[in-house]
Design a protein around this motif. Structure first.
Motif, PDB file in Angstrom:
ATOM      1  N   ALA A 123     108.428  -8.759  25.631  1.00  0.00           N
ATOM      2  CA  ALA A 123     109.136  -9.284  24.461  1.00  0.00           C
ATOM      3  C   ALA A 123     108.461  -8.834  23.168  1.00  0.00           C
ATOM      4  CB  ALA A 123     109.192 -10.816  24.527  1.00  0.00           C
ATOM      5  N   ARG A 124     107.135  -8.746  23.196  1.00  0.00           N
ATOM      6  CA  ARG A 124     106.415  -8.261  22.012  1.00  0.00           C
ATOM      7  C   ARG A 124     106.824  -6.824  21.701  1.00  0.00           C
ATOM      8  NH1 ARG A 124     102.639  -4.722  20.721  1.00  0.00           N
ATOM      9  NH2 ARG A 124     101.368  -5.131  18.857  1.00  0.00           N
ATOM     10  N   LEU A 125     106.891  -5.971  22.718  1.00  0.00           N
ATOM     11  CA  LEU A 125     107.276  -4.585  22.511  1.00  0.00           C
ATOM     12  C   LEU A 125     108.686  -4.479  21.949  1.00  0.00           C
ATOM     13  CD1 LEU A 125     106.822  -1.541  22.765  1.00  0.00           C
ATOM     14  CD2 LEU A 125     107.504  -1.721  25.162  1.00  0.00           C
ATOM     15  N   ASP A 126     109.617  -5.262  22.488  1.00  0.00           N
ATOM     16  CA  ASP A 126     110.976  -5.269  21.955  1.00  0.00           C
ATOM     17  C   ASP A 126     110.985  -5.690  20.494  1.00  0.00           C
ATOM     18  OD1 ASP A 126     112.017  -4.455  24.377  1.00  0.00           O
ATOM     19  OD2 ASP A 126     112.570  -6.470  25.031  1.00  0.00           O
ATOM     20  N   ALA A 127     110.159  -6.686  20.153  1.00  0.00           N
ATOM     21  CA  ALA A 127     110.086  -7.155  18.768  1.00  0.00           C
ATOM     22  C   ALA A 127     109.542  -6.070  17.847  1.00  0.00           C
ATOM     23  CB  ALA A 127     109.212  -8.413  18.695  1.00  0.00           C
ATOM     24  N   VAL A 128     108.488  -5.384  18.277  1.00  0.00           N
ATOM     25  CA  VAL A 128     107.897  -4.316  17.463  1.00  0.00           C
ATOM     26  C   VAL A 128     108.894  -3.180  17.269  1.00  0.00           C
ATOM     27  CG1 VAL A 128     106.094  -2.553  17.379  1.00  0.00           C
ATOM     28  CG2 VAL A 128     105.528  -4.881  18.097  1.00  0.00           C
ATOM     29  N   ASN A 129     109.599  -2.795  18.333  1.00  0.00           N
ATOM     30  CA  ASN A 129     110.585  -1.725  18.213  1.00  0.00           C
ATOM     31  C   ASN A 129     111.691  -2.099  17.226  1.00  0.00           C
ATOM     32  OD1 ASN A 129     109.394   0.099  20.009  1.00  0.00           O
ATOM     33  ND2 ASN A 129     110.341  -0.873  21.780  1.00  0.00           N
TER      34      ASN A 129
END
Length: 324
Positions: free
Chosen positions: A72-78
């Motif tokens: 979820a963190r990666l999706d948020a950063v993207n």
């Protein structure tokens, strides 16, 4: 390990700011004012301040053992990087957004069965706060929510989340970032160009996708980015307070996971502005166990959606108006 607080689930959490201006600005470690490139004292001040603008020390370990939802963190950063590119925000704005997000997650736990809405709300709040800190023109909160997100939040909901974020960041929003060191570090090279600075900036933004860079101070990330973009020009020392071994390790990680893995896509993903009607892109990013184990890479996918939050609505059409 510091105790974690959980974000309230009630529709109207008590996100009230009762402090006056003097309480908000007092007794906190702020970075110095803008400085000449050659001002060693100002750089020393940044080095003193940067530990106060980093996630908690156990945050990287918690990301590695999946106590924090790194997918979820990666999706948020993207998503943050895509909106940053669309509005042509400064690189500092994007980095600050991710800095706020990681510092918040290192101190607080989001609802576990949220179906993605909690991370999306946090992402919007962090990007909004960073834009207010850095940009001369800040889009409306509804206009920030681009790329057909599943959830579109009312402005009052985002504003309450902004207060919740600022409170947990102890109102320290003027974070020290790697960009504060770039020009100074480039003066340590025999020569440099605007293209080298642009390359270093892109490298710094790319590190936000890879969790292992959370283990390095902003000054270390800046020094490693300068080394990667310096075309073989290496200074004897960027600063006597920098740990040369940490810079070496960070440099190696950049070479392995940012420069060599996708040299062409770094520029494309960060600088191209996609149309607002495009779906959210889920981009893979490598994470590594240590700078000496480049083969250990974990690629994250999309988070599963399970539940719905209070005070939010599903996006049914682009013409929907915010609900009161």
């Amino acid at each position: 390990m510091p105790s974690s607080s959980t974000m309230p689930l009630s529709p109207d959490p008590p996100f009230l700011c009762t402090e006056d201006a003097s309480e908000v600005t007092s007794d906190h470690h702020h970075p110095p004012s803008p400085f000449p490139d050659s001002d060693e004292a100002a750089i020393a001040g940044l080095l003193d301040a940067e530990p106060h603008h980093m996630p908690e020390k156990d945050y990287l370990r918690r990301c590695r053992d999946r106590s924090v939802d790194v997918t979820a963190r990666l999706d948020a950063v993207n998503w943050i990087l895509k909106v940053h590119a669309f509005y042509e925000f400064s690189p500092v704005t994007a980095f600050l957004s991710v800095n706020y997000l990681d510092r918040f997650l290192s101190r607080c736990s989001l609802p576990q069965e949220s179906g993605g809405w909690a991370f999306q709300l946090l992402s919007v709040a962090c990007l909004s706060l960073a834009a207010k800190m850095e940009e001369s023109h800040v889009p409306f909160l509804l206009d920030l929510q681009l790329f057909q997100p599943k959830f579109v939040f009312e402005p009052k909901t985002v504003q309450r989340m902004e207060l919740w974020v600022m409170s947990n960041l102890k109102w320290r929003l003027r974070s020290v970032t790697p960009f504060d060191y770039l020009h100074y570090f480039f003066t340590k090279l025999p020569s440099s160009s605007s293209q080298s600075i642009t390359t270093a900036s892109n490298l710094i933004l790319s590190t936000t996708r890879v969790i292992n860079f959370l283990g390095f101070a902003p000054s270390t990330v800046a020094a490693a980015a300068v080394q990667c973009s310096a075309n073989g020009q290496l200074p004897l020392s960027f600063h006597d307070r920098l740990n040369s071994e940490m810079v070496r390790c960070c440099h190696q990680l950049m070479e392995e996971y940012v420069v060599d893995t996708c040299p062409a896509s770094i520029k494309v993903r960060i600088t191209e502005a996609a149309a607002p009607s495009s779906p959210v892109g889920v981009l893979d990013a490598a994470t590594c166990g240590s700078c000496d184990t480049p083969s250990e890479r974990n690629f994250a996918g999309s988070a599963e959606e399970q539940a719905e939050p209070p005070n939010k609505r599903l996006r049914s059409s682009a013409s929907d108006a915010p609900r009161r």
